[in-house]
Design a protein around this motif. Structure first.
Motif, short mmCIF file in Angstrom:
data_model
loop_
_atom_site.label_atom_id
_atom_site.label_comp_id
_atom_site.label_asym_id
_atom_site.label_seq_id
_atom_site.Cartn_x
_atom_site.Cartn_y
_atom_site.Cartn_z
N LEU A 195 0.27 -1.47 0.30
CA LEU A 195 -0.02 0.14 -0.03
C LEU A 195 0.72 1.63 -0.15
O LEU A 195 0.76 2.34 -0.97
N ILE A 196 1.49 1.26 0.99
CA ILE A 196 3.14 2.26 1.51
C ILE A 196 3.39 2.77 -0.53
O ILE A 196 3.84 3.92 -0.91
N GLY A 197 3.65 1.37 -0.55
CA GLY A 197 5.14 1.54 -2.44
C GLY A 197 3.29 2.26 -3.57
O GLY A 197 3.95 2.56 -4.43
N ARG A 198 2.44 1.59 -4.09
CA ARG A 198 0.97 2.13 -4.46
C ARG A 198 1.15 3.41 -4.22
O ARG A 198 1.27 4.17 -5.39
N ALA A 199 0.72 4.07 -3.44
CA ALA A 199 0.45 5.28 -2.64
C ALA A 199 1.53 6.31 -2.79
O ALA A 199 1.38 7.28 -3.84
N LEU A 200 3.24 6.16 -3.06
CA LEU A 200 3.68 6.98 -3.09
C LEU A 200 4.84 7.11 -5.46
O LEU A 200 4.13 7.90 -5.71
N ARG A 201 4.15 5.86 -5.16
CA ARG A 201 4.25 5.46 -6.74
C ARG A 201 3.64 6.46 -7.32
O ARG A 201 3.69 7.18 -8.85
N SER A 202 2.24 6.91 -7.31
CA SER A 202 1.47 7.22 -7.81
C SER A 202 1.77 9.08 -8.17
O SER A 202 1.34 9.21 -8.46
#
Length: 256
Positions: free
Chosen positions: A94-101
């Motif tokens: 979740l953290i990775g997806r949020a920042l990549r967005s």
């Protein structure tokens, strides 16, 4: 309903973000949301995962951990159990997806950005606090890379932050602490950009189904909280915040 900490239903817990708390990390932030406290650190690795090799773009990934006495009862470290728990894996992704967005990965070159989130103290909202704090640490790291000439442009396209909402004792509440979260009929984590776009909505009817009206009201409550968190991020980042989401003319013309 009187909340445990006497907040209004639409009121965030006190939020404090401290920058540059680690000597060796390229970017770091310590975020306190009520009694939840998370240390966020950014590390830069001059390589990418195998699936990105030779493609000229970067990657952002995360590791998340609860320190053993961050919780009321001791939580064993994943390493002592010999495996990463499903909850930990879910939150890391979740953290990775949020920042990549909100990052233009093409501007990173073949680099991996590691975001380490260590929960010092948990009182609800550790994943949402990790996202909000990590964004600030990441912005700081990117700012230093631009300053040092490693990157030509700040690759952040927007702000992102996260908060929780839920229904507790038939009341719709913003930013649940642990006591509220543990008895919530409806529990949601919402990740949003400053443009009001949703990155992720994790919602569960713990005590039964809920209506579209409930959903709409909770989303409005979450948006109010996220925008307040982004204002705090802006204050912490100072002048750097003005460069986030700004596209230089030459990039806009297609020069990446």
């Amino acid at each position: 309903m009187t909340r445990i900490d006497n907040r209004l239903n639409d009121q965030l817990r006190p939020v404090r973000i401290t920058l540059d708390v680690l000597k060796y990390a390229e970017g770091s932030a310590y975020i306190e949301v009520g009694d939840t406290k998370v240390l966020c650190a950014v590390s830069i690795e001059e390589k990418v995962p195998p699936f990105l090799r030779g493609k000229g773009r970067g990657w952002i990934t995360s590791e998340y951990s609860l320190l053993p006495r961050s919780t009321q009862q001791r939580t064993p470290r994943d390493i002592t159990k010999g495996r990463i728990s499903g909850r930990t894996q879910e939150i890391q992704r979740l953290i990775g997806r949020a920042l990549r967005s909100v990052v233009n990965l093409d501007l990173l070159g073949e680099r991996t950005i590691w975001i380490d989130c260590d929960v010092i103290q948990a009182d609800g909202g550790t994943r949402t606090s990790s996202i909000t704090g990590s964004f600030v640490a990441l912005a700081q790291a990117f700012g230093k890379m631009v300053q040092d000439g490693v990157l030509k442009y700040l690759p952040l396209t927007n702000f992102v932050a996260a908060t929780s909402v839920g229904i507790v004792n038939n009341e719709k509440l913003l930013d649940l602490c642990y006591e509220e979260d543990s008895i919530a009929l409806i529990d949601m984590n919402v990740v949003m950009t400053e443009k009001g776009e949703y990155v992720e909505v994790q919602g569960t009817g713990e005590g039964g189904p809920f209506s579209k009206q409930d959903m709409d009201e909770l989303m409005s409550l979450a948006e109010k909280g996220v925008m307040q968190l982004i204002e705090i991020q802006r204050e912490v980042l100072g002048d750097l915040s003005e460069k986030i989401g700004v596209i230089p003319d030459e990039m806009d013309s297609g020069d990446q």
